[in-house]
Design a protein around this motif. Sequence first.
Motif, PDB file in Angstrom:
ATOM      1  N   LYS A 160       3.524  23.543   4.905  1.00 17.42           N
ATOM      2  CA  LYS A 160       4.698  22.708   4.606  1.00 17.42           C
ATOM      3  C   LYS A 160       5.544  23.387   3.540  1.00 17.42           C
ATOM      4  CE  LYS A 160       7.178  18.823   4.572  1.00 17.42           C
ATOM      5  NZ  LYS A 160       8.328  19.251   3.756  1.00 17.42           N
ATOM      6  N   PHE A 174       8.081  22.898   0.623  1.00 22.88           N
ATOM      7  CA  PHE A 174       8.549  21.905  -0.332  1.00 22.88           C
ATOM      8  C   PHE A 174       9.671  22.501  -1.167  1.00 22.88           C
ATOM      9  CE2 PHE A 174       4.143  20.776   0.586  1.00 22.88           C
ATOM     10  CZ  PHE A 174       4.233  19.406   0.806  1.00 22.88           C
ATOM     11  N   SER A 219       4.855  29.438  -5.136  1.00 18.10           N
ATOM     12  CA  SER A 219       5.700  28.501  -5.854  1.00 18.10           C
ATOM     13  C   SER A 219       6.635  29.205  -6.834  1.00 18.10           C
ATOM     14  CB  SER A 219       4.832  27.493  -6.625  1.00 18.10           C
ATOM     15  OG  SER A 219       5.614  26.633  -7.414  1.00 18.10           O
TER      16      SER A 219
END
Length: 483
Positions: A231, A233, A281
């Motif tokens: 996923k 994000f 991230s």
Amino acid sequence: MQKIKTTLLSIQGLRKVSISGANLSKSIYLGIALTFISYNEANAQFTATGQLRERTELRAGQGTLQKEGDKAALFNSQRARLNIGYSGYRFKVFMALQDVRVWGQDASSINRTTTEANNGIMLHEAWGEIMLNDTVSKIQNLSLKIGRQEIAYDDQKVLGSLDWLQQGRRHDAIVFKYANKGWIADVGAAFNQNKELNTGTIYNGTNPAYPAGTNGIGTMYKSFQYAYLGKKFFFGDVSFLFFKDDFNKYTNVTSGTPAVTSKVYGTGVWSRNTTGIYFNSAVTRKLNLTGSFYYQGGHDKDGRSISASLASVTSTLQVGRKLFVGPGIDYLSGTDGTKAVTADSKSNLFDPLYGTPHKFWGSMDYFYVASPFGKQGLLNYFFKMKYNAKDNLTFLLDIHGFEAANNLSNGAGGKLNSYLGTEVDLLVKYNLTKMINIEAGYSIMKATNSMASAAVKNVATPDLTPQFAYVMLNIKPNFLAKK
């Protein structure tokens, strides 16, 4: 072709309706324009690309330590690929034919005498993908991909195409694929047989012409099943992987005089399960963190119970406009060399499956490639630097500190120093054009005596300063591109 025929008929209709010469001219010009648009749309369904990759290597201890006084090896290897793809209504097909060879491996310049062991011509990919959702569906993609294909996810630490290897890595598999609103969900499976059979499904997983498997395990999986969920994000990407590969069971049978022990394959499989997560991230605008954790259980190819793990964290900090730097660490569990191994003892050796080890554990390929290095596990402390000097010129510098993740035995009841060596990798990439790339690399390692010991890799009178250098030319033409 149907679009072109329709357009031509429309041109004829326009010519009949037009009365004035001006309107007739406009109608013809419009028809010609529509014809070219239709032709380009039809032509875009077909792709034809290629690759010619030449790599000259100088090896003086690459992959394994040499003995003092051994001469360096020098050779040129070549990959040639032809990639053909076609997209039709609710389907795609793709084929990649490749030839991999070392210059001179054919014993004659006029007759082909190369054996299977020298790789040569093979079908790298051949797959078809069927779209299960139509064009009006709200789902971005729902498809079934079947055939010979590359399987690669995330940073390719455990599943990757291994592009550095000239022949690359591929699997004969079927994959169900789903993608929508940032979510990706794939479910795949494979089932191998040595040949067509009338009875049974026994698979020995070996081929005398090729060293099967990865990371020196010497055995190809009989089957695998996996599920991948990812996923996107706002802060980055997160994914989950479950991968189970199965190995045909066997028993060791000793017979003959003198006695010879051989494997006799029977029914059933030993299954190895690998489960883990990955994240990428952007912590800040200039700081990025990438990490993963995997646990491995079940049984290995020899039926031993497994309890092993991999953990990795990599940081990348942008310094200025062109410079990127960052430390990181990899941990892969291994076997305690000071403890006796029995048939009932558990294996703590993590195998990074079918990934791309060259990308992570040093350009000299000492760990988790084809050699048994790494059986005591690995701690890899590294610092990476990337400098984009120009849009087409990049410099990369990697410094690795390698340490066994478990005890090393000295063979006399004691322990060896667990530190194995320090490796420095320097790489330069230059894009001459969009289709022509030149790459050069140099690596040197300062190995320790532990690296050459019987606990890791027994090398008498070793050269503890191995080196490796290469120059690579990569040409990737698009045969249908406009000049």
